[in-house]
Write a protein that holds these residues in place. Structure first.
Motif, short mmCIF file in Angstrom:
data_model
loop_
_atom_site.label_atom_id
_atom_site.label_comp_id
_atom_site.label_asym_id
_atom_site.label_seq_id
_atom_site.Cartn_x
_atom_site.Cartn_y
_atom_site.Cartn_z
N THR A 31 -10.62 11.63 3.39
CA THR A 31 -12.46 11.65 3.30
C THR A 31 -13.02 10.13 1.97
O THR A 31 -13.86 9.78 2.08
N ALA A 32 -11.44 9.69 1.70
CA ALA A 32 -11.61 8.14 1.01
C ALA A 32 -12.84 7.61 1.43
O ALA A 32 -13.68 6.99 0.92
N VAL A 33 -12.25 7.41 2.91
CA VAL A 33 -13.25 5.81 3.45
C VAL A 33 -14.16 6.60 4.34
O VAL A 33 -15.20 5.43 4.12
N GLU A 34 -14.61 8.69 4.00
CA GLU A 34 -15.86 8.76 4.97
C GLU A 34 -16.81 8.02 3.59
O GLU A 34 -17.88 7.85 4.10
N PHE A 35 -16.16 7.97 2.54
CA PHE A 35 -17.12 7.77 1.45
C PHE A 35 -17.44 6.21 0.87
O PHE A 35 -17.26 6.53 -0.34
N GLY A 36 -16.74 5.24 1.79
CA GLY A 36 -16.81 4.08 1.69
C GLY A 36 -15.77 2.99 1.06
O GLY A 36 -16.08 2.18 0.58
N CYS A 37 -14.68 3.90 0.78
CA CYS A 37 -13.74 3.40 0.62
C CYS A 37 -12.98 2.34 1.62
O CYS A 37 -12.40 3.33 2.22
N ALA A 38 -12.27 1.15 1.25
CA ALA A 38 -12.45 0.99 2.44
C ALA A 38 -10.40 0.61 1.78
O ALA A 38 -10.10 0.50 0.75
N PRO A 39 -9.63 0.74 2.54
CA PRO A 39 -8.01 0.59 2.63
C PRO A 39 -7.73 -1.05 2.03
O PRO A 39 -8.16 -1.61 2.89
N ARG A 91 -13.41 0.22 -3.26
CA ARG A 91 -15.04 0.85 -3.36
C ARG A 91 -15.52 -0.21 -3.57
O ARG A 91 -15.94 -1.07 -4.97
N LYS A 92 -17.01 -1.43 -2.91
CA LYS A 92 -17.62 -1.80 -3.99
C LYS A 92 -18.46 -1.11 -5.00
O LYS A 92 -19.37 0.12 -5.03
N THR A 94 -17.35 -0.14 -7.54
CA THR A 94 -16.22 0.68 -7.96
C THR A 94 -14.98 0.08 -8.65
O THR A 94 -14.34 0.73 -9.43
N GLY A 95 -13.99 -0.63 -7.36
CA GLY A 95 -13.52 -1.41 -7.71
C GLY A 95 -11.97 -0.50 -6.86
O GLY A 95 -12.41 0.04 -5.74
N THR A 96 -10.95 -0.28 -7.65
CA THR A 96 -9.93 0.55 -7.49
C THR A 96 -10.53 1.80 -7.28
O THR A 96 -10.42 2.29 -8.42
N VAL A 97 -10.28 2.47 -6.48
CA VAL A 97 -9.67 4.02 -5.76
C VAL A 97 -8.29 4.32 -5.03
O VAL A 97 -7.98 3.64 -4.01
N ILE A 98 -7.64 5.36 -5.85
CA ILE A 98 -6.71 5.88 -4.84
C ILE A 98 -6.53 7.34 -5.08
O ILE A 98 -7.25 8.06 -5.41
N VAL A 99 -6.09 7.39 -3.84
CA VAL A 99 -5.12 8.83 -3.47
C VAL A 99 -4.08 8.83 -4.06
O VAL A 99 -2.67 7.86 -3.76
#
Length: 250
Positions: A31-39, A91-92, A94-99
């Motif tokens: 889901t994170a990748v689907e919504f614009g988050c790059a590993p 994410r552009k 937003t910065g850091t996003v974590i699961v």
């Protein structure tokens, strides 16, 4: 902050899936990748098969930096010895996003969350500019879309969007810890559970999704509505007991 620690305050889009937290973790990464988050490549790992309530309970935690297929394999449970506890994304804007796995118990699946800085959503209204409010509107819309996808993808039985608030486990619900004031409830739950939450949010306008109902109650997700706190605790306890009965029936 590092790739595994978003700047506070934290916006948490969390779910609880009875199918297990490892499967839910991998799907949350999708889901994170689907919504614009790059590993980012950063993954905190722990020993497979060792139960825990808090991540700090695991003495053998470590952070690895993986590339491409290795990162994807790790977050989807492909390593024979280690399991992912946190996975980093960026994410552009937003910065850091974590699961991450949230606080739980050693005997039931953990809630799994997509967490990031709340940004303008975490600021007092009186300190917000017009630009801040527009940013908050965009983040609220994104978070709602993420929750919709995440709850469907994980087949979650319940979830929430919250700022600086965790998602209670079924055990915590039964002992009186309420869900946040922006919960999601699955259509697979007994009708009595949904009725209890409608009672807790008498002035809200719930959002029906094919797989459940989202109760947005505060700006900018929805116009502010009154929450009956006592009824919310009762509804949450009702949910916890329904999940306990469901587990015993499986």
């Amino acid at each position: 902050m590092t790739d595994l620690y978003p700047s506070p305050p934290h916006l948490t889009i969390a779910v609880w899936a009875g199918s297990g937290d490892e499967l839910a973790f991998g799907r949350a990464c999708d889901t994170a990748v689907e919504f614009g988050c790059a590993p980012s490549g950063a993954v905190e790992v722990g020993p497979r098969g060792e139960p825990f309530a808090m991540l700090q309970d695991l003495e053998d935690r470590s952070t690895e930096h993986l590339n491409g297929a290795d990162f994807d394999s790790m977050v989807h449970g492909g390593h024979p010895v280690s399991r992912p506890l946190k996975a980093g994304f960026r994410r552009k804007g937003t910065g850091t996003v974590i699961v991450e796995h949230l606080l739980g118990t050693a005997t039931e699946p953990h809630p799994v969350a997509i967490s990031l800085s709340a940004g303008a959503l975490g600021w007092p209204k009186e300190l917000s500019t017009a630009k801040d409010r527009k940013a908050a509107d965009r983040l609220a819309a994104w978070a709602t879309d993420v929750l919709r996808d995440l709850t469907a993808r994980t087949e979650a039985l319940y979830g929430s969007i919250a700022v600086e608030e965790t998602l209670p486990t079924p055990t915590a619900l039964r002992t009186g810890t309420p869900l946040s004031t922006q919960p999601f409830l699955s259509t697979n739950l007994p009708p009595a559970v949904l009725r209890a939450f409608h009672t807790a949010f008498p002035q809200s306008h719930p959002t029906p999704w094919p797989h459940g109902t989202f109760f947005p109650t505060w700006k900018p997700f929805a116009n502010p509505s009154t929450v009956n706190r006592s009824a919310l605790t009762t509804a949450s306890t009702t949910l916890g007991h329904a999940l306990q009965r469901r587990t015993h029936e499986l």
